[in-house]
Design a protein around this motif. Structure first.
Motif, mmCIF file in Angstrom:
data_model
loop_
_atom_site.group_PDB
_atom_site.id
_atom_site.type_symbol
_atom_site.label_atom_id
_atom_site.label_comp_id
_atom_site.label_asym_id
_atom_site.label_seq_id
_atom_site.Cartn_x
_atom_site.Cartn_y
_atom_site.Cartn_z
ATOM 1 N N ARG A 82 0.831 -1.203 0.000
ATOM 2 C CA ARG A 82 0.000 0.000 0.000
ATOM 3 C C ARG A 82 0.872 1.262 0.000
ATOM 4 O O ARG A 82 2.034 1.230 0.425
ATOM 5 N N PRO A 83 0.309 2.377 -0.453
ATOM 6 C CA PRO A 83 1.092 3.627 -0.483
ATOM 7 C C PRO A 83 1.659 4.029 0.874
ATOM 8 O O PRO A 83 2.752 4.609 0.934
ATOM 9 N N ASP A 84 0.940 3.725 1.955
ATOM 10 C CA ASP A 84 1.430 4.135 3.275
ATOM 11 C C ASP A 84 2.554 3.234 3.790
ATOM 12 O O ASP A 84 3.073 3.450 4.885
ATOM 13 N N GLU A 85 2.937 2.223 3.003
ATOM 14 C CA GLU A 85 4.003 1.314 3.422
ATOM 15 C C GLU A 85 5.345 1.636 2.768
ATOM 16 O O GLU A 85 6.320 0.898 2.945
ATOM 17 N N HIS A 93 9.375 0.565 1.075
ATOM 18 C CA HIS A 93 9.096 -0.831 1.415
ATOM 19 C C HIS A 93 10.302 -1.702 1.093
ATOM 20 O O HIS A 93 10.788 -1.718 -0.036
ATOM 21 N N ASP A 138 1.416 3.670 -6.166
ATOM 22 C CA ASP A 138 0.090 3.324 -5.652
ATOM 23 C C ASP A 138 -0.348 2.057 -6.376
ATOM 24 O O ASP A 138 -1.142 2.094 -7.315
#
Length: 778
Positions: free
Chosen positions: A409-412, A415, A427
């Motif tokens: 996910r974008p909030d990860e 990575h 995204d």
């Protein structure tokens, strides 16, 4: 002035090329030119017991017949391949037992053995091409034919015929990456384990233009070689090394290059051979390969054998991945990049908590392999996406939903994928959602029913992709503003059809705020290009943009100082916009090209501002840039013939920032076409006994043609990379990796009702028809 970045400017190169004014390697014809022809091995593995030149030397027009022994006597050095040239962030594979990696030397002509069919073992030079070819056929060679191995699984097995007697075996790399203990623990607690044993077929790059090379020496000992490739600086350095001369004595000109895709980037033997022949004969020498020679001797690609497993929990969350990847190097060790990149990117866009890969690189009696469009990535996309598909079927989950559930996910971001690679931005879920929506995934069953009513089997498949852009870390650009109204941009990449002269001009015009028509891009000639990493690994636009913008920044700073002197104000009072230097708050101004004139005149300027209005930028950039996207494919299968057609094909690509959307769409279309070729057509088939290539012409090597390609629906998204000023990611290779798994997943979806669970690449009409027949016969 409107910005040029993001506009679909028509390619400036096309008029010249379409009206026959291109200049390709084979267009070079020099006065007094001789022709070279290669004597090639008819055997996949044979000892050279003797070479008799006399019959060939007695033929009309023959100027020389040269062998590997002659090359060594003349002091020619080995070709300086650098197979381990990975630099951070790419990982480096090391043997598990700590032993050294065996890297054999490749000489321009072998003296001991031929190690694949088509390997050059001698060269004939004559007045005409026909005479040279006749002479090459007349060279008598005493062969001792030896056992050969061409299959990758078999080459890696103990006791296989060895390619290099000096090596302990054919496996020259045996590495481990990842956390094996954590992976084994995750598999022990898994609800379901998907398994796949596969062999990804070897492919040929088949560029439109066969390779050619022409060489000439001048009276001062300077060498010029016309030889199309993706990077002239590398070719210059490697030619100088082989010939034992200073770099400054060598000039390489690429000219127009009729297709590359990576396989024209390494140093082939023919370029140093014609240069050597020209030095020995004192005359220009030219060689041009025919199509069969190119099939037999160009570097090939893919050819990965693998045994992989993926662990899932009951909800379809991926717990772990493990795989044995065996990549074929062919007979010579030119590049480990496909194996390395395949390892580090095998997780794709998925969040996989635990991963362990055993990676091997193996020699076989086949032509060398080398990075070819999306090096190493199509193979592992095939592995991972097939495992996800198998898992979805076994768990009874929607094939799109299981993918969405496991995407990073974008909030990860950033990575860490557990294999040494950190993803920068993107995204992934949104790209897949857009692809599914554009393809009308939800409405597919109605279309399946429509096809069934006409006797056709319809299926739909989906694949994510991740595109890693790294490559050579060095690049340079020299930018000069000329008083006559031209801005020259010299760049060290190499164009082979991508449209660099257009897209680089857009970048330069945008940052310098000058008319697009004033920009002239220069590349492909070491008389002008001093430093450059060439074109590969999706690096050109990103690296080129960095150095062009930095060079322009320096020019504008210098220009402000000159404008301030000319307008008799403080430098801080000067503003720049629209190719004009202005005094802030007034209408007093001086144009960019007038400033260039003042700089060249030098009157009233300090020494550091006198001379051409130019500057250069050179960088060392060692950061990964991650492109990504998704493809959704619909197929129709004729159950009576196995023929597959494509009613719909959707691609979504995140390129960071689109310099020229039209060119990116073109790259996506071409990439998909190559992916379709790998999926259902192409394979370098070799006879297992003789090692002969069975598909060494377009009569036998099947290529995708315009009438089988669908109309593509493409969409560009932009999640700028934080690693560079313009946020650029790769936009040239993303079409290729997801195509084979998406297409075969769609074919298998069409055949699911028959009980067909797997088809290997390529899924030719015969393979599909046989799968249907076997399923129906029980």
């Amino acid at each position: 002035m409107d910005g040029m970045i993001g506009r679909s400017v028509t390619r400036t190169e096309d008029e010249r090329l379409l009206t026959g004014r291109g200049s390709f390697s084979d267009d070079i014809v020099l006065p007094g030119q001789l022709w070279a022809a290669m004597v090639r091995s008819p055997h996949a593995h044979a000892r050279i017991r003797g070479i008799d030149k006399a019959p060939a030397l007695a033929m009309p027009g023959v100027a020389a017949v040269l062998t590997g022994a002659d090359a060594l006597a003349d002091g020619l050095r080995r070709i300086p391949h650098n197979p381990t040239h990975s630099s951070p962030p790419d990982i480096i594979l090391e043997n598990r037992d700590g032993s050294d990696i065996y890297i054999p030397h490749q000489h321009v002509l072998p003296v001991d053995k031929a190690r694949y069919v088509g390997e050059a073992v001698a060269m004939a030079v004559a007045e005409t091409r026909a005479q040279a070819m006749d002479a090459a056929e007349a060279v008598a060679i005493d062969w001792e034919v030896l056992p050969a191995v061409v299959d990758t699984w078999e080459a890696a097995a103990p006791g296989a015929p060895k390619v290099w007697d000096e090596a302990p075996g054919n496996v020259c790399i045996d590495a481990e990456v990842g956390d094996r203990a954590a992976v084994e623990a995750a598999f022990a607690g898994a609800h379901y384990v998907a398994s796949l044993r596969t062999a990804v077929a070897r492919l040929a790059g088949v560029p439109m233009e066969p390779r050619a090379a022409t060489a000439v020496w001048d009276a001062d000992g300077n060498l010029t070689v016309w030889h199309g490739s993706g990077g002239v600086v590398r070719q210059k350095k490697e030619l100088a090394h082989v010939l034992g001369v200073e770099d400054a004595k060598v000039r390489v000109v690429a000219g127009d290059v009729g297709g590359n895709f990576g396989t024209r980037n390494p140093m082939y033997v023919e370029a140093p051979l014609v240069a050597w022949a020209a030095r020995r004969t004192g005359r220009p020498v030219k060689w041009r390969g025919d199509r069969t020679e190119i099939f037999l001797t160009d570097c090939q690609a893919r050819d990965l054998a693998a045994e992989a497993e993926m662990a899932f929990d009951a909800e379809g969350n991926i717990l772990a991945l493990r795989s044995l990847n065996i990549g074929s190097l062919g007979a010579h060790t030119i590049s480990f990049v496909p194996v390395t990149k395949g390892v580090e990117i095998i997780c794709l866009a998925y969040r996989i908590p635990h991963v362990w890969i055993r990676a091997q690189a193996v020699h076989s009696h086949t032509p060398p392999t080398y990075p070819y469009r999306a090096a190493g990535r199509p193979e592992v996309h095939w592995i991972t996406e097939r495992l996800v598909e198998i898992g979805a079927r076994a768990l009874g989950l929607d094939r799109a939903e299981i993918r969405q559930r496991n995407l990073v996910r974008p909030d990860e971001f950033p990575h860490d994928n557990g294999l040494g690679l950190v993803y920068d931005a993107g995204d992934f879920p949104n790209n897949m959602a857009l692809a599914l929506d554009d393809a009308d995934w939800a409405g597919f069953e109605a279309r399946r029913a429509q096809s069934a009513a006409t006797g056709r089997l319809r299926g739909i498949g989906v694949s994510t992709y991740l595109d890693l852009s790294t490559g050579a870390p060095f690049e340079r650009s020299d930018v000069t503003v000329k008083p006559e109204g031209e801005i020259e941009v010299v760049i060290g990449t190499g164009d082979s059809g991508q449209g660099h002269c257009t897209s680089f001009a857009q970048i330069a015009a945008d940052v310098i705020e000058a008319p697009f028509e004033t920009i002239r891009v220069v590349q492909g000639d070491t008389a002008r290009v001093k430093v450059g990493g060439g074109s590969h690994s999706g690096r050109s636009m990103r690296m080129g943009a960095i150095v062009i913008t930095q060079a322009v920044d320096a020019i504008l700073e210098k220009g402000k100082r000159i404008a301030a002197i000319a307008l008799e104000v403080a430098e801080a009072d000067i503003e720049y916009a629209g190719a004009q230097f202005r005094v802030a708050g007034t209408d007093r101004r001086i144009g960019l090209f007038e400033v260039a004139r003042l700089a060249e005149a030098g009157e009233g300027l300090p020494d550091e501002l006198r001379g051409p209005l130019r500057d250069e930028a050179q960088i060392e950039f060692r950061k990964a840039v991650i492109g990504n996207g998704a493809q959704v494919v619909e197929v129709e299968v004729d159950p009576e013939t196995g023929v597959v057609t494509f009613p719909r094909y959707v691609a979504v690509d995140d390129v960071g920032r689109a310099i020229n959307p039209q060119l990116i769409d073109g790259q996506t279309h071409g990439g998909i076409a190559q992916g379709i070729g790998q999926a259902i057509f192409e394979a370098c088939a070799y006879d297992p006994e003789s090692g002969q290539m069975r598909a060494a012409s377009f009569m036998d090597y099947a290529m995708p043609r315009a009438d089988v390609l669908p109309s593509f629906t493409t969409r560009i998204t932009e999640s700028p990379s934080p690693t560079n000023r313009l946020g650029i990611k790769a936009g040239s290779e993303g079409g290729t990796p997801p195509a084979p798994p998406a297409i075969v997943n769609a074919i298998l979806d069409a055949l699911h009702g028959l009980g067909v669970e797997h088809i290997e690449l390529p899924a030719t009409p015969l393979a599909v028809w046989q799968a249907i027949r076997n399923a129906r016969s029980g």
